[in-house]
Design an enzyme around this catalytic site. Structure first.
Site, PDB file in Angstrom:
ATOM      1  N   GLY A   1       0.545  -4.932   0.896  1.00  0.00           N
ATOM      2  CA  GLY A   1      -0.660  -4.997   0.063  1.00  0.00           C
ATOM      3  C   GLY A   1      -0.406  -5.714  -1.270  1.00  0.00           C
ATOM      4  O   GLY A   1      -1.324  -6.309  -1.838  1.00  0.00           O
TER       5      GLY A   1
ATOM      6  N   ALA B   1       0.859  -1.181   0.000  1.00  0.00           N
ATOM      7  CA  ALA B   1       0.000   0.000   0.000  1.00  0.00           C
ATOM      8  C   ALA B   1       0.897   1.233   0.000  1.00  0.00           C
ATOM      9  O   ALA B   1       2.058   1.171   0.419  1.00  0.00           O
ATOM     10  CB  ALA B   1      -0.883  -0.020   1.238  1.00  0.00           C
TER      11      ALA B   1
ATOM     12  N   GLU C   1       4.937  -4.691   7.152  1.00  0.00           N
ATOM     13  CA  GLU C   1       4.139  -3.725   7.924  1.00  0.00           C
ATOM     14  C   GLU C   1       4.639  -3.571   9.353  1.00  0.00           C
ATOM     15  O   GLU C   1       4.583  -2.499   9.930  1.00  0.00           O
ATOM     16  CB  GLU C   1       2.665  -4.158   7.963  1.00  0.00           C
ATOM     17  CG  GLU C   1       1.902  -3.892   6.680  1.00  0.00           C
ATOM     18  CD  GLU C   1       1.975  -5.047   5.695  1.00  0.00           C
ATOM     19  OE1 GLU C   1       2.902  -5.883   5.800  1.00  0.00           O
ATOM     20  OE2 GLU C   1       1.104  -5.119   4.815  1.00  0.00           O
TER      21      GLU C   1
ATOM     22  N   GLU D   1      -0.734  -9.219  -0.431  1.00  0.00           N
ATOM     23  CA  GLU D   1      -2.160  -9.480  -0.179  1.00  0.00           C
ATOM     24  C   GLU D   1      -2.927  -9.577  -1.493  1.00  0.00           C
ATOM     25  O   GLU D   1      -3.806 -10.425  -1.653  1.00  0.00           O
ATOM     26  CB  GLU D   1      -2.746  -8.385   0.722  1.00  0.00           C
ATOM     27  CG  GLU D   1      -2.283  -8.556   2.164  1.00  0.00           C
ATOM     28  CD  GLU D   1      -2.563  -7.371   3.062  1.00  0.00           C
ATOM     29  OE1 GLU D   1      -2.311  -6.231   2.633  1.00  0.00           O
ATOM     30  OE2 GLU D   1      -3.024  -7.581   4.196  1.00  0.00           O
TER      31      GLU D   1
HETATM   32  N1  CAA Z   1       4.596   3.183  -0.675  1.00  0.00           N
HETATM   33  C1  CAA Z   1       5.049   4.335  -1.228  1.00  0.00           C
HETATM   34  N2  CAA Z   1       6.193   4.422  -1.952  1.00  0.00           N
HETATM   35  C2  CAA Z   1       6.914   3.306  -2.110  1.00  0.00           C
HETATM   36  C3  CAA Z   1       6.519   2.075  -1.553  1.00  0.00           C
HETATM   37  C4  CAA Z   1       5.297   2.045  -0.805  1.00  0.00           C
HETATM   38  N3  CAA Z   1       4.814   0.904  -0.280  1.00  0.00           N
HETATM   39  N4  CAA Z   1       7.448   1.140  -1.861  1.00  0.00           N
HETATM   40  C5  CAA Z   1       8.387   1.760  -2.597  1.00  0.00           C
HETATM   41  N5  CAA Z   1       8.063   3.073  -2.748  1.00  0.00           N
HETATM   42  C6  CAA Z   1       8.824   4.080  -3.489  1.00  0.00           C
HETATM   43  C7  CAA Z   1      10.074   4.516  -2.740  1.00  0.00           C
HETATM   44  O1  CAA Z   1       9.755   5.494  -1.747  1.00  0.00           O
HETATM   45  C8  CAA Z   1      10.905   5.079  -3.873  1.00  0.00           C
HETATM   46  O2  CAA Z   1      10.376   6.346  -4.207  1.00  0.00           O
HETATM   47  P1  CAA Z   1      11.378   7.557  -4.589  1.00  0.00           P
HETATM   48  O3  CAA Z   1      12.120   7.079  -5.821  1.00  0.00           O
HETATM   49  O4  CAA Z   1      10.463   8.707  -4.861  1.00  0.00           O
HETATM   50  O5  CAA Z   1      12.285   7.728  -3.423  1.00  0.00           O
HETATM   51  C9  CAA Z   1      10.560   4.154  -5.041  1.00  0.00           C
HETATM   52  O6  CAA Z   1       9.332   3.516  -4.683  1.00  0.00           O
HETATM   53  C10 CAA Z   1      11.608   3.082  -5.268  1.00  0.00           C
HETATM   54  O7  CAA Z   1      11.822   2.417  -4.028  1.00  0.00           O
HETATM   55  P2  CAA Z   1      13.270   2.258  -3.328  1.00  0.00           P
HETATM   56  O8  CAA Z   1      14.172   3.357  -3.779  1.00  0.00           O
HETATM   57  O9  CAA Z   1      13.036   2.125  -1.861  1.00  0.00           O
HETATM   58  O10 CAA Z   1      13.738   0.889  -3.971  1.00  0.00           O
HETATM   59  P3  CAA Z   1      14.689  -0.210  -3.321  1.00  0.00           P
HETATM   60  O11 CAA Z   1      14.941  -1.225  -4.385  1.00  0.00           O
HETATM   61  O12 CAA Z   1      15.851   0.404  -2.640  1.00  0.00           O
HETATM   62  O13 CAA Z   1      13.792  -0.890  -2.161  1.00  0.00           O
HETATM   63  C11 CAA Z   1      11.792  -1.915  -1.268  1.00  0.00           C
HETATM   64  C12 CAA Z   1      12.639  -1.616  -2.513  1.00  0.00           C
HETATM   65  C13 CAA Z   1      12.556  -2.864  -0.339  1.00  0.00           C
HETATM   66  C14 CAA Z   1      10.520  -2.571  -1.748  1.00  0.00           C
HETATM   67  C15 CAA Z   1      11.500  -0.596  -0.517  1.00  0.00           C
HETATM   68  O14 CAA Z   1      10.998   0.354  -1.439  1.00  0.00           O
HETATM   69  C16 CAA Z   1      10.475  -0.743   0.569  1.00  0.00           C
HETATM   70  O15 CAA Z   1      10.803  -1.197   1.656  1.00  0.00           O
HETATM   71  N6  CAA Z   1       9.225  -0.340   0.302  1.00  0.00           N
HETATM   72  C17 CAA Z   1       8.152  -0.384   1.291  1.00  0.00           C
HETATM   73  C18 CAA Z   1       7.598  -1.781   1.454  1.00  0.00           C
HETATM   74  C19 CAA Z   1       6.526  -1.805   2.518  1.00  0.00           C
HETATM   75  O16 CAA Z   1       6.742  -1.468   3.667  1.00  0.00           O
HETATM   76  N7  CAA Z   1       5.312  -2.246   2.119  1.00  0.00           N
HETATM   77  C20 CAA Z   1       4.182  -2.352   3.022  1.00  0.00           C
HETATM   78  C21 CAA Z   1       3.307  -1.138   2.913  1.00  0.00           C
HETATM   79  S1  CAA Z   1       2.021  -1.092   4.135  1.00  0.00           S
HETATM   80  C22 CAA Z   1       0.773  -2.075   3.544  1.00  0.00           C
HETATM   81  O17 CAA Z   1       0.868  -2.643   2.474  1.00  0.00           O
HETATM   82  C23 CAA Z   1      -0.461  -2.159   4.424  1.00  0.00           C
HETATM   83  C24 CAA Z   1      -1.531  -3.106   4.006  1.00  0.00           C
HETATM   84  O18 CAA Z   1      -1.623  -4.206   4.492  1.00  0.00           O
HETATM   85  C25 CAA Z   1      -2.571  -2.725   3.053  1.00  0.00           C
END
Ligand code: CAA
Length: 258
Positions: free
Chosen positions: A109, A66, A132, A112
């Site tokens: 998400g 998400a 999360e 999911e």
């Molecule tokens: N939401 C918003 N932006 C996100 C994102 C997310 N879930 N995942 C990645 N992005 C964005 C990053 O912020 C980055 O944006 P910018 O270029 O503007 O800085 C871009 O995507 C590329 O990501 P990274 O530079 O971080 O890429 P990476 O290869 O170094 O890392 C990753 C990849 C490990 C997936 C890392 O991006 C990450 O940890 N993302 C978050 C994952 C996460 O926590 N997901 C759970 C979300 S909560 C949820 O889903 C709740 C639910 O149950 C519904």
């Protein structure tokens, strides 16, 4: 809803394709994107010519979860009023088979969404997980439930509590995914499987999915009764007559979904 901004969707040879199209943010699922996915799924589900649906990601991920920026300042009351997970519930109400073709990250998400599909084709570079916990929250769109049902309490708790990324081979080992394939053939393999299902009698697929979903949730006796009713129901279809006639006449059947 106007033209979708965050997905692309099209239909070809009986397959409804949905491509998540927010590659710069690893297809982070904001609320509008989820609405667009649900609208496309619903449309394909109602379209007689679509027999199977395939969801994939563009860029280097399926979906990294998400959209964290969008929800960072949410309050419980806002979340209650938005009732956003009602949209997610509609994904599991889709009657036709839904295949997820997963490469790269399928986190939060994104995982999911994949687990809400009926079949997961995963590339060897796919990474699944529920990070999360590292954000101070927990999955909210069915992750704890689906993972526990799929891999059992002990292993599900480990992945949910550590938030670590699971390699595709591990996901395969635990039966979370249907097929594990090299990245370069992922979309072809998923499409080939979709094409195979598109040849099957649609009403049979529909009721098989319905019955298997029931079997996951109720006791054996109830599930068997439910199976029986659906078995009987298929005898009212043209495809049952065609399927059995074609067998007797030693020719391929032509199923029309009625
Ligand atoms: N939401 C918003 N932006 C996100 C994102 C997310 N879930 N995942 C990645 N992005 C964005 C990053 O912020 C980055 O944006 P910018 O270029 O503007 O800085 C871009 O995507 C590329 O990501 P990274 O530079 O971080 O890429 P990476 O290869 O170094 O890392 C990753 C990849 C490990 C997936 C890392 O991006 C990450 O940890 N993302 C978050 C994952 C996460 O926590 N997901 C759970 C979300 S909560 C949820 O889903 C709740 C639910 O149950 C519904």
């Amino acid at each position: 809803m106007g033209k979708p901004e965050f997905i692309k969707s099209w239909q070809q040879n009986g397959i409804g394709f949905i491509e998540l199209n927010r590659p710069k943010l690893l297809n982070a699922l904001n609320r509008q994107m989820v609405s667009e996915i649900v609208s496309a799924l619903t449309e394909f589900d109602r379209d007689h010519d679509t027999r199977v649906i395939l969801i994939k990601g563009s860029g280097r991920a399926f979906a990294a979860g998400a959209d964290i920026d969008e929800m960072a300042h949410d309050t419980p009351i806002k979340l209650e009023l938005l009732n956003q997970f009602a949209e997610w519930d509609r994904i599991s109400q889709i009657k036709k088979p839904v295949i997820a073709a997963v490469h790269g990250f399928a986190l939060g998400g994104g995982f999911e969404l994949a687990l809400s599909c009926d079949f997961i084709f995963a590339a060897e570079n796919a990474r699944f997980g529920f990070p999360e916990v590292n954000l101070g929250v927990m999955p909210g769109a069915g992750g704890t439930v689906r993972l526990t049902k799929a891999m059992g309490r002990t292993k599900a708790l480990e992945w949910l509590c550590t938030g670590e990324q699971m390699e595709a081979s591990v996901a395969f080992h635990y039966g979370l995914i249907t097929r594990l394939v090299p990245e370069e053939v992922l979309f072809n393999e998923a499409e080939r499987f979709a094409a195979k299902l598109a040849q099957k009698p649609p009403l049979s697929l529909r009721l098989i999915k319905d019955t298997v979903n029931k079997a996951v949730d109720v006791n054996v006796y109830e599930a068997m009764q439910y199976e029986r009713k659906n078995f009987y129901l298929l005898f009212s279809s043209e495809d049952q007559k065609e399927g059995m006639k074609a067998f007797v006449e030693k020719r391929p059947a032509n199923f029309r979904g009625q």
